[in-house]
Structure formats: C-alpha cells, structure tokens
Design a protein around this motif. Sequence first.
Motif, PDB file in Angstrom:
ATOM      1  N   LEU A 144      -0.564   5.011   3.480  1.00  0.00           N
ATOM      2  CA  LEU A 144      -1.963   5.660   4.127  1.00  0.00           C
ATOM      3  C   LEU A 144      -3.144   4.651   3.898  1.00  0.00           C
ATOM      4  CD1 LEU A 144      -3.756   8.035   5.100  1.00  0.00           C
ATOM      5  CD2 LEU A 144      -4.013   8.565   2.603  1.00  0.00           C
ATOM      6  N   GLU A 145      -3.331   4.106   2.770  1.00  0.00           N
ATOM      7  CA  GLU A 145      -4.539   3.452   2.576  1.00  0.00           C
ATOM      8  C   GLU A 145      -4.301   1.929   3.176  1.00  0.00           C
ATOM      9  OE1 GLU A 145      -5.202   2.831  -1.781  1.00  0.00           O
ATOM     10  OE2 GLU A 145      -4.942   5.265  -1.821  1.00  0.00           O
ATOM     11  N   ASP A 146      -3.420   1.360   3.145  1.00  0.00           N
ATOM     12  CA  ASP A 146      -3.213   0.214   4.142  1.00  0.00           C
ATOM     13  C   ASP A 146      -3.340   0.322   5.470  1.00  0.00           C
ATOM     14  OD1 ASP A 146      -2.746  -1.366   1.619  1.00  0.00           O
ATOM     15  OD2 ASP A 146      -0.508  -1.266   2.239  1.00  0.00           O
ATOM     16  N   VAL A 180      -5.066   3.091   6.999  1.00  0.00           N
ATOM     17  CA  VAL A 180      -6.428   3.277   7.386  1.00  0.00           C
ATOM     18  C   VAL A 180      -7.309   2.289   7.245  1.00  0.00           C
ATOM     19  CG1 VAL A 180      -8.318   4.861   6.714  1.00  0.00           C
ATOM     20  CG2 VAL A 180      -6.328   5.813   6.895  1.00  0.00           C
ATOM     21  N   ALA A 181      -7.011   1.156   6.434  1.00  0.00           N
ATOM     22  CA  ALA A 181      -7.977   0.183   6.283  1.00  0.00           C
ATOM     23  C   ALA A 181      -7.697  -0.680   7.542  1.00  0.00           C
ATOM     24  CB  ALA A 181      -7.581  -0.821   5.110  1.00  0.00           C
ATOM     25  N   LYS A 194      -9.781   0.868  10.418  1.00  0.00           N
ATOM     26  CA  LYS A 194     -11.059   0.509  10.214  1.00  0.00           C
ATOM     27  C   LYS A 194     -11.787  -0.700  10.638  1.00  0.00           C
ATOM     28  CE  LYS A 194     -13.679   1.854   6.762  1.00  0.00           C
ATOM     29  NZ  LYS A 194     -14.288   2.364   5.513  1.00  0.00           N
ATOM     30  N   ILE A 207      -4.834  13.945   2.157  1.00  0.00           N
ATOM     31  CA  ILE A 207      -5.558  12.840   2.732  1.00  0.00           C
ATOM     32  C   ILE A 207      -7.076  12.521   2.535  1.00  0.00           C
ATOM     33  CG2 ILE A 207      -5.757  11.653   5.150  1.00  0.00           C
ATOM     34  CD1 ILE A 207      -2.800  12.112   3.999  1.00  0.00           C
ATOM     35  N   GLN A 241      -7.500  11.192  -1.101  1.00  0.00           N
ATOM     36  CA  GLN A 241      -6.919  10.001  -1.359  1.00  0.00           C
ATOM     37  C   GLN A 241      -7.638   8.852  -0.623  1.00  0.00           C
ATOM     38  OE1 GLN A 241      -2.814   9.503  -0.367  1.00  0.00           O
ATOM     39  NE2 GLN A 241      -2.866   7.255  -0.611  1.00  0.00           N
ATOM     40  N   LEU A 242      -8.248   9.040   0.450  1.00  0.00           N
ATOM     41  CA  LEU A 242      -9.142   8.151   1.045  1.00  0.00           C
ATOM     42  C   LEU A 242     -10.538   8.070   0.285  1.00  0.00           C
ATOM     43  CD1 LEU A 242      -8.455   8.467   4.835  1.00  0.00           C
ATOM     44  CD2 LEU A 242      -7.489   6.827   3.231  1.00  0.00           C
ATOM     45  N   ALA A 283     -10.041   6.314  -2.835  1.00  0.00           N
ATOM     46  CA  ALA A 283      -9.713   5.007  -2.508  1.00  0.00           C
ATOM     47  C   ALA A 283     -11.014   4.071  -2.159  1.00  0.00           C
ATOM     48  CB  ALA A 283      -8.599   4.869  -1.649  1.00  0.00           C
ATOM     49  N   LEU A 296     -12.085   4.450   1.032  1.00  0.00           N
ATOM     50  CA  LEU A 296     -12.071   4.269   2.164  1.00  0.00           C
ATOM     51  C   LEU A 296     -12.770   5.501   3.409  1.00  0.00           C
ATOM     52  CD1 LEU A 296      -8.276   3.192   2.373  1.00  0.00           C
ATOM     53  CD2 LEU A 296     -10.323   1.611   2.915  1.00  0.00           C
TER      54      LEU A 296
END
Length: 182
Positions: free
Chosen positions: A100-102, A104-105, A108, A123, A126-127, A130, A132
């Motif tokens: 997820l984090e990778d 969404v990054a 972006k 979600i 978490q974002l 993080a 994000l």
Amino acid sequence: MRKVTAGLFHSVDGVVSDPFKFQFDSFDAELGQGLSRMMETVDTVVLGRVSYEEWAGYWPTASADEDFAGFINPVEKFVASKTLADPLEWQNSTVMDAPLEDFVAGLKAREGGEIAVCGSISITRQLLFAGLLDELTLMTHPVVAGTGRRLFGDGDPLTRLVLADQSRTSKGNVLSTYKRLD
C-alpha cells in the motif's frame, strides 16, 4: 506531486463505520455540495478489500442519476488486497501490485488529479500514520452512534494535525479538514 485525501462520515462519539445507520436524518444539501466539490478534483480512488467488495456489490447497479454512482463507477480505482486478484469485475478497478504505502507513493509521483481514499478506515489510518495522507476530512453528524468502529484508538502514535478548513451545514453537520503537522 498529487494530493492524497480521505473523507469519512463521523458521529460525535467518533464512529466512522456504517454511517448509513446514523446519517440519514442529518444529510443535507450543503453536505452533498461539499461532497460534489471533493469529487470534482479526484481522478483516482484507493479502496481496501472490504470497501471494494461492499461497494462493488452496490454501486455498479445504482441509478446513474445518483451523483456518487456517476463519480465512483467510471473513476480509476486501486484496491489494496492480499486475497483479491485481477481482473476485478467492477469497471476501472485494479488490485495494487505493490504494498500500500509504496503503491500510493508511486501514485503521488504520477501526473493527475487528487487521489481519494474512499470508505476504507484501515487504509486511511495506515496512510495518515505513514505521512502519505495530505488531508483528512471528517464530516461529523450531530449524533452519538453508540457502537461501531472508530477511526482512532488506544495505541495509535501521537500525530499532530492542523485544522485547514471547517464549515457547518444547516442540519448541524460539521466538516473539518485536517492536515498533518510535520
């Protein structure tokens, strides 16, 4: 860089799950207009598996006259899931091919409009934690829901926010938009 936003219906006691149980008598035209303004800038949606499964079972067959159906059905949707696999049935829906984090990054960093997290509590959390999530809008209805899942809980990391915008509707809903204070 694209902005990632999340908006959740919220009760005074902090419940964000199943808003249909508590928002029915306080949803008003101003709240609808606020949601419409948010939808105008979004061209990508991020969903968790649970929200995807619930929404994919309803929105594709909802009346095209419903404002949200006209937005959510054609928009590009990415689903965070370890159990679902492509191809997904709901149009313009794809399972994320990275954590997820990778993922969404990476979104972006691409060209495009805003990225909205829709209906996905875990979600959103978490974002946010993080770093994000750029904006979190809580649409607080004047009701104590009593039971249900809350956005935040014991053990969450200390996270400072700044109030970026706030408005009140005629039925007493308060829309509060927060940004992280880094």
